[in-house]
Design a protein around this motif. Structure first.
Motif, PDB file in Angstrom:
ATOM      1  N   LYS A  12       0.838  -1.200   0.000  1.00 20.27           N
ATOM      2  CA  LYS A  12       0.000   0.000   0.000  1.00 20.27           C
ATOM      3  C   LYS A  12       0.877   1.256   0.000  1.00 20.27           C
ATOM      4  O   LYS A  12       0.607   2.223  -0.739  1.00 20.27           O
ATOM      5  N   ILE A  13       1.916   1.258   0.825  1.00 22.42           N
ATOM      6  CA  ILE A  13       2.835   2.399   0.857  1.00 22.42           C
ATOM      7  C   ILE A  13       3.483   2.590  -0.509  1.00 22.42           C
ATOM      8  O   ILE A  13       3.614   3.711  -1.005  1.00 22.42           O
ATOM      9  N   SER A  58       2.017   6.474  -7.143  1.00 19.98           N
ATOM     10  CA  SER A  58       1.018   7.439  -7.596  1.00 19.98           C
ATOM     11  C   SER A  58       1.555   8.863  -7.502  1.00 19.98           C
ATOM     12  O   SER A  58       1.328   9.692  -8.400  1.00 19.98           O
ATOM     13  N   SER A  59       2.294   9.146  -6.423  1.00 17.34           N
ATOM     14  CA  SER A  59       2.839  10.498  -6.247  1.00 17.34           C
ATOM     15  C   SER A  59       3.888  10.816  -7.301  1.00 17.34           C
ATOM     16  O   SER A  59       4.162  11.987  -7.583  1.00 17.34           O
ATOM     17  N   ASP A  81       2.323   1.607  -3.510  1.00 14.52           N
ATOM     18  CA  ASP A  81       1.348   2.082  -4.486  1.00 14.52           C
ATOM     19  C   ASP A  81       1.107   3.584  -4.344  1.00 14.52           C
ATOM     20  O   ASP A  81       1.001   4.312  -5.339  1.00 14.52           O
ATOM     21  N   ASP A  82       1.012   4.048  -3.089  1.00 15.05           N
ATOM     22  CA  ASP A  82       0.809   5.483  -2.860  1.00 15.05           C
ATOM     23  C   ASP A  82       2.002   6.285  -3.362  1.00 15.05           C
ATOM     24  O   ASP A  82       1.844   7.368  -3.941  1.00 15.05           O
ATOM     25  N   ASN A  83       3.207   5.741  -3.153  1.00 11.85           N
ATOM     26  CA  ASN A  83       4.410   6.436  -3.618  1.00 11.85           C
ATOM     27  C   ASN A  83       4.473   6.462  -5.140  1.00 11.85           C
ATOM     28  O   ASN A  83       4.797   7.499  -5.735  1.00 11.85           O
TER      29      ASN A  83
END
Length: 352
Positions: free
Chosen positions: A160-161, A167-168, A163-165
């Motif tokens: 999850k971490i 995306s950023s 995927d969020d990174n």
């Protein structure tokens, strides 16, 4: 010394205290060495073999066995085994294609990359006789190996971490980019010795991002997936194939420097500094031919390449840096979000 935030200097050795079913305790000392490659200016380095000897000598009289965990070549591990024959076992890495050796009484184990296999090392210590016995077993890590529930929770957290990174950084990790055709050949033994459909894709992507380039090169070591990437291929597959990312640099260079760079890349066969290049460039009859004509040492050529190559830190390429007088001009870095700002973005944009 390397300092962990708030905890002081990291120890050079570690002692593991273990206990068997009848309550007998033992101490296992751990030492670790790695090859000093891609050196950073802010890190100090010591000789791996000498450091290992010192660490072993500092532990051997206070523990029941010493295990070496290494990341270096098999040749270096074999030398370590010969120079420090009191080790119990060497658990190694670096080569991605599975290695196993025995030097004297010391086993050296290196499993396959990408968690395809694992060596199970059994260390038996007889405290009364002060002897030790090591056995090894190679295990395949496939669907027959059940997931550990506690570990899987941690894995999902970090996924999850990640995927969020992603995306950023402008990526949609789950978006499929290729869903038909051939799998992409990214095994280390291939991308460091010859062109493959994966290396051609990356080079074409660089060329697409830098259309004015006469010469496009990429070091095989940029590709770290060490696997055949199966369809469908997502943006996540591109990210794991090129995990270092990094910008694409553009520079004008004298033909003499271009030839030297290409020759060094050709001779770097088998290592990360092996170079891939655009399809209108060829090595024929001991000459580098661009668009049907030999590269002119006196002429200036526009070159696109991963920014890492321009640092001079690739194997045998210390001459390839902006201070070289044969580098006529280095172009400004691209703005964030542009294909030139990240080689992985270049591949995504090329495939869209």
């Amino acid at each position: 010394p390397f300092v962990k935030e708030g905890k002081g200097a990291l120890p050079k050795t570690y002692v593991m205290n273990v206990k068997d079913a009848d309550g007998t305790t033992a101490k296992i000392g751990l030492i670790a060495v790695t090859l000093p490659f891609n050196k950073a200016d802010y890190v100090s380095y010591t000789d791996p073999l000498q450091t290992a000897k010192e660490a072993y000598n500092g532990l051997k009289d206070s523990v029941d066995a010493v295990v070496a965990i290494t990341h270096q070549s098999m040749e270096a591990d074999e030398l370590l085994a010969r120079e420090v024959p009191g080790l119990a076992v060497i658990i190694g890495g670096h080569e991605h294609d599975q290695r196993f050796a025995k030097v004297g009484d010391i086993y050296i184990t290196k499993a396959m990359a990408n968690a395809k296999t694992a060596y199970v090392v059994n260390l038996q210590i007889n405290k009364k006789k002060k002897t030790k016995k090591v056995t090894t077993k190679l295990e395949k890590l496939d669907q027959d190996v059940a997931l550990d529930s506690a570990t899987n929770v941690v894995v999902e957290k970090w996924n999850k971490i990640a995927d969020d990174n992603y995306s950023s950084l402008g990526f949609d990790a789950r978006k499929v980019m290729i869903n038909r055709g051939e799998p992409l050949e990214g095994r280390e033994v291939e991308v460091r010795t010859r062109q493959t459909n994966l290396t051609k894709l990356v080079v074409a992507s660089i060329k697409d991002a830098a259309p004015q380039a006469d010469v496009v090169v990429m070091n095989g070591g940029s590709i770290r997936v060490d696997d055949v990437v199966q369809l469908p291929i997502s943006q996540y597959d591109i990210l794991r194939t090129l995990p270092f990312g990094g910008a694409i640099s553009e520079a004008d260079m004298k033909g003499s420097l271009v030839i030297r760079m290409l020759e060094t890349g050709r001779k770097n066969i088998g290592i990360g500094g092996f170079l891939h290049y655009n399809e209108n460039l060829a090595y024929t009859n001991d000459k580098w031919i661009l668009n049907g004509q030999p590269i002119d040492p006196a002429k200036t050529y526009h070159v696109a390449l991963p920014e890492f190559l321009m640092t001079g830190k690739e194997a045998n390429m210390d001459f390839l840096n902006p201070s070289n007088v044969e580098v006529v001009k280095v172009y400004p870095a691209a703005a964030k979000g542009q294909p030139l700002s990240d080689i992985r973005l270049a591949v995504v944009r090329y495939l869209e």
